[in-house]
Design a protein around this motif. Sequence first.
Motif, PDB file in Angstrom:
ATOM      1  N   ARG A  10       0.838  -1.216   0.000  1.00  0.00           N
ATOM      2  CA  ARG A  10       0.000   0.000   0.000  1.00  0.00           C
ATOM      3  C   ARG A  10       0.865   1.255   0.000  1.00  0.00           C
ATOM      4  O   ARG A  10       0.560   2.227  -0.679  1.00  0.00           O
ATOM      5  CB  ARG A  10      -0.935   0.023   1.215  1.00  0.00           C
ATOM      6  N   VAL A  14       0.876   4.056  -3.238  1.00  0.00           N
ATOM      7  CA  VAL A  14       0.439   5.457  -3.167  1.00  0.00           C
ATOM      8  C   VAL A  14       1.329   6.350  -4.033  1.00  0.00           C
ATOM      9  O   VAL A  14       0.863   7.325  -4.612  1.00  0.00           O
ATOM     10  CB  VAL A  14       0.374   5.970  -1.703  1.00  0.00           C
ATOM     11  N   GLU A  17       0.038   6.096  -7.660  1.00  0.00           N
ATOM     12  CA  GLU A  17      -1.401   6.306  -7.858  1.00  0.00           C
ATOM     13  C   GLU A  17      -1.683   7.534  -8.727  1.00  0.00           C
ATOM     14  O   GLU A  17      -1.358   8.652  -8.344  1.00  0.00           O
ATOM     15  CB  GLU A  17      -2.101   6.458  -6.508  1.00  0.00           C
ATOM     16  N   ARG A  23      -5.166   9.031  -4.107  1.00  0.00           N
ATOM     17  CA  ARG A  23      -3.875   9.298  -3.452  1.00  0.00           C
ATOM     18  C   ARG A  23      -4.099   9.942  -2.087  1.00  0.00           C
ATOM     19  O   ARG A  23      -3.502   9.550  -1.091  1.00  0.00           O
ATOM     20  CB  ARG A  23      -3.022  10.217  -4.339  1.00  0.00           C
ATOM     21  N   LYS A  25      -6.751   9.840  -0.168  1.00  0.00           N
ATOM     22  CA  LYS A  25      -7.344   8.857   0.750  1.00  0.00           C
ATOM     23  C   LYS A  25      -6.288   7.856   1.235  1.00  0.00           C
ATOM     24  O   LYS A  25      -6.292   7.456   2.400  1.00  0.00           O
ATOM     25  CB  LYS A  25      -8.496   8.123   0.079  1.00  0.00           C
ATOM     26  N   ALA A  26      -5.400   7.441   0.339  1.00  0.00           N
ATOM     27  CA  ALA A  26      -4.347   6.496   0.715  1.00  0.00           C
ATOM     28  C   ALA A  26      -3.377   7.120   1.712  1.00  0.00           C
ATOM     29  O   ALA A  26      -2.943   6.456   2.658  1.00  0.00           O
ATOM     30  CB  ALA A  26      -3.603   6.011  -0.529  1.00  0.00           C
ATOM     31  N   LEU A  30      -2.661   5.630   5.402  1.00  0.00           N
ATOM     32  CA  LEU A  30      -1.326   5.147   5.750  1.00  0.00           C
ATOM     33  C   LEU A  30      -0.715   5.868   6.947  1.00  0.00           C
ATOM     34  O   LEU A  30      -0.127   5.239   7.822  1.00  0.00           O
ATOM     35  CB  LEU A  30      -0.378   5.280   4.553  1.00  0.00           C
TER      36      LEU A  30
END
Length: 137
Positions: A10, A14, A17, A23, A25-26, A30
């Motif tokens: 993950r 990112v 992305e 991006r 939201k990731a 994270l």
Amino acid sequence: MIDIKELVDRYVAVWNEPDAELRRKAVAALWTEDGVQILQPPREIREAAIALGLTSILEARGHEALDVRVTRSYEKFVAPGEFVFRPRDNADRLADVVKFNWEMVPTGGGEPAGVGLEILVLDEGGRIRTDYQFIEG
């Protein structure tokens, strides 16, 4: 207990992305709200800072700054279609610390154009509190 392979996947994803909202939201998923990435600057910047009697620590703190950091990296390296980031298969964890290497490789194949070492300090929920990034080559 978190799955470190999934976390590393993950994390690296990112940076690749293309969708700005995904991006964002990731990044939020994270890193903690006050999470920070501390980047070891390139040698030239470190040497210039030392010559001036300064330190040369680069950091992005909080979701907004981290989103800008990830987006700028994406725009410079991935968006033009030249490179993609991928993890190496060496992730390891000790208590709340995860370490792994990643590579920036040409999209058409070939040797890595860049390699980095990531050291992540996680909170109790498995989100990144501190992200130390060393560019190794």
